[in-house]
Write an enzyme that holds these catalytic residues in place. Structure first.
Site, short mmCIF file in Angstrom:
data_model
loop_
_atom_site.label_atom_id
_atom_site.label_comp_id
_atom_site.label_asym_id
_atom_site.label_seq_id
_atom_site.Cartn_x
_atom_site.Cartn_y
_atom_site.Cartn_z
N ASP A 66 0.83 -1.23 0.00
CA ASP A 66 0.00 0.00 0.00
C ASP A 66 0.85 1.26 0.00
O ASP A 66 0.57 2.22 -0.70
CB ASP A 66 -1.04 0.00 1.14
CG ASP A 66 -0.45 -0.14 2.54
OD1 ASP A 66 0.75 -0.46 2.68
OD2 ASP A 66 -1.20 0.08 3.52
N ASP A 210 -5.30 0.16 6.22
CA ASP A 210 -6.08 -0.14 7.42
C ASP A 210 -7.20 0.87 7.62
O ASP A 210 -8.33 0.53 7.99
CB ASP A 210 -5.17 -0.17 8.65
CG ASP A 210 -4.07 -1.20 8.50
OD1 ASP A 210 -4.14 -2.00 7.55
OD2 ASP A 210 -3.13 -1.19 9.31
#
Ligand code: NG1
Length: 452
Positions: A66, A210
């Site tokens: 990410d 997240d």
């Protein structure tokens, strides 16, 4: 109010807002809400005004990509952070009380003087994660910030330091609660971006996985989350009958208390810059993320892998190697690439880290594609392919990214013995594995073996 599940449509097209719901006595979390509400009342002498719930997550595939701009495939887990909240216009205090007061100390401070204290050794105290979230909203609102105190009671059951995103669930919950107290619009993507940026106050240079899944999770689906060109989530239905098991090695890994994670971030940034220079791009000094370079050079996954193999060597790079190749001084290396927790780094692995990221990003797309194919026509072979991708991901995380742990390896070996595909989930160096079982019965058997 819950930051997962179905949202209500906002006024602006494309916006999806956090749903403000009434408490449902039949809801699974009702008992938790009631005891948290009672705790709040006992602490503050009044009822909370609203509750916030944000889930932890398990990432099915797409690890350590990410922050390089690549997409991931997480889903929410049932474990969550729940906050009971009330505003207190009489003063400007932030008051935090944890239901588990023995482990988590009470904290009060002035909202006009928020300070995040990072200790030299060990991880930051729990309330710092909350402060990050409040700061994020303060910065977003700027002069529009309304002076009012915030009272909080917290209950959490996401395992800590286990790769299931307990920290981001807390930061995201703080962002959501503060935004609601401030009467902000609760656009999920905006709040996810604010949460991702403000968690960086903790010192971890993470990507936004997240916080994105905390806000964008949908019941019954995993989410394919893309960060580039902008945050986007596409629900992915997982194969019918398959059961994903999350097993905790019980090795705690507090990322914020070590430099391992940020070291990988640094190596990825350096590798990107090195490759950008090798392509003789006029603006090569602008590149920090593999994804941006991929786009600029219009590379497909295989060509990118070839580029990495041609341009980066297997052995360690020293500071001198890097400075010479990039035409920078050691001081520039320290200020432009190293983070506060990685100033000690003397050597860097570039090829291994780059290969992992590029190959893993390809595995995420394949995983999604196979899941979609399976919705059109069931195929045992395709399900096996998903398992293979998970195995390859784990192998790469162990060998190229070096973020496994002997106890995780034991869990993975036990899984393989049972014919179950498993991989480390989250940042690694401890924490959990996620395993794919091809049926409910197989999952029950598998869990028995793990428990034994
Ligand atoms: P966990 O496992 O929750 O520490 C971390 C990062 C993610 C991602 C994964 C690895 C934070 C808050 N989260 O997650 O962004 O990079 O590692 O895929 O640091």
């Amino acid at each position: 109010m819950a930051a997962s599940g179905n949202g209500t449509a906002g006024n602006v097209p494309g916006e999806e807002h956090v749903a403000v719901q009434h408490l449902q006595p039949q809801s699974k979390i009702y008992d938790r809400l009631v005891s948290l509400g009672a705790f709040y009342k006992q602490q503050y002498g009044t009822e909370p005004e609203f509750y916030v719930r944000v889930p932890g997550r398990v990432n099915l595939i797409g690890e350590h990509v990410d922050y390089c701009g690549y997409s991931v495939l997480p889903m929410a887990v049932e474990q969550s952070i729940i906050l009971a909240i009330g505003a207190n216009p009489e003063q400007t205090q932030l008051q935090l009380r944890h239901l588990d007061g023995k482990k988590f100390q009470t904290f009060d401070c002035d909202l006009n003087a928020l300070e995040i204290k990072l200790p030299k050794v060990g991880g930051p105290a729990w309330y710092n994660y909350f402060i990050c979230g409040v700061k994020g909203i303060q910065e977003e609102l700027g002069a529009k910030w309304r002076e009012t105190g915030i009272r909080v009671a917290l209950s959490g059951n996401v395992p800590l330091a286990a790769g299931l995103s307990s920290s981001s669930a807390l930061v995201s919950a703080a962002v959501l609660a503060t935004a609601h107290v401030q009467s902000m619009s609760l656009d999920r993507k905006l709040l996810a971006s604010i949460s991702a940026s403000c968690e960086q106050y903790i010192g971890t240079h993470s990507g936004g996985m997240d916080q994105a899944i905390a806000y964008l999770a949908k019941k019954g689906y995993a989410q394919h989350i893309e960060f580039h060109p902008k945050l986007n989530a596409t629900p992915v239905m997982l194969p019918a009958g398959c059961c994903f098991v999350v097993a905790n090695s019980c090795v705690h890994k507090n990322k914020a208390a070590s430099s391992d994670y940020n070291e990988r971030v640094v190596e990825c940034r350096l590798a990107t810059r090195w490759l950008a220079k090798s392509q003789k791009l006029p603006n090569w000094q602008d590149f920090m993320r593999f994804k941006d370079l991929e786009e600029e050079c219009q590379l497909d996954n295989a060509a990118y892998e070839q580029l990495v193999l041609q341009q980066l060597k297997q052995s360690l790079y020293t500071r001198d190697d890097i400075c010479e190749a990039l035409g920078i001084t050691e001081q520039q290396l320290e200020t432009d690439f190293l983070t506060p927790s990685t100033q000690h780094m003397q050597q860097f692995k570039l090829r291994q880290r780059a290969l992992h990221v590029i190959q893993e990003s390809g595995r995420v797309l394949k995983f999604r594609q196979i899941c979609e194919q399976l919705q059109r026509r069931p195929s045992k072979e395709d399900v096996k392919q998903l398992g293979k991708l998970m195995q390859q991901s784990h192998h790469s995380l162990r060998e190229l990214y070096e973020c496994s742990h002997p106890d995780l390896e034991r869990l993975v070996a036990l899984s393989t013995k049972q014919g179950v595909s498993a991989r480390v989930t989250g940042a690694g160096w401890g924490g959990c594995i996620v395993a794919m079982c091809e049926s409910m019965e197989a999952a029950e058997e598998y869990v028995k073996v793990l428990e034994a």
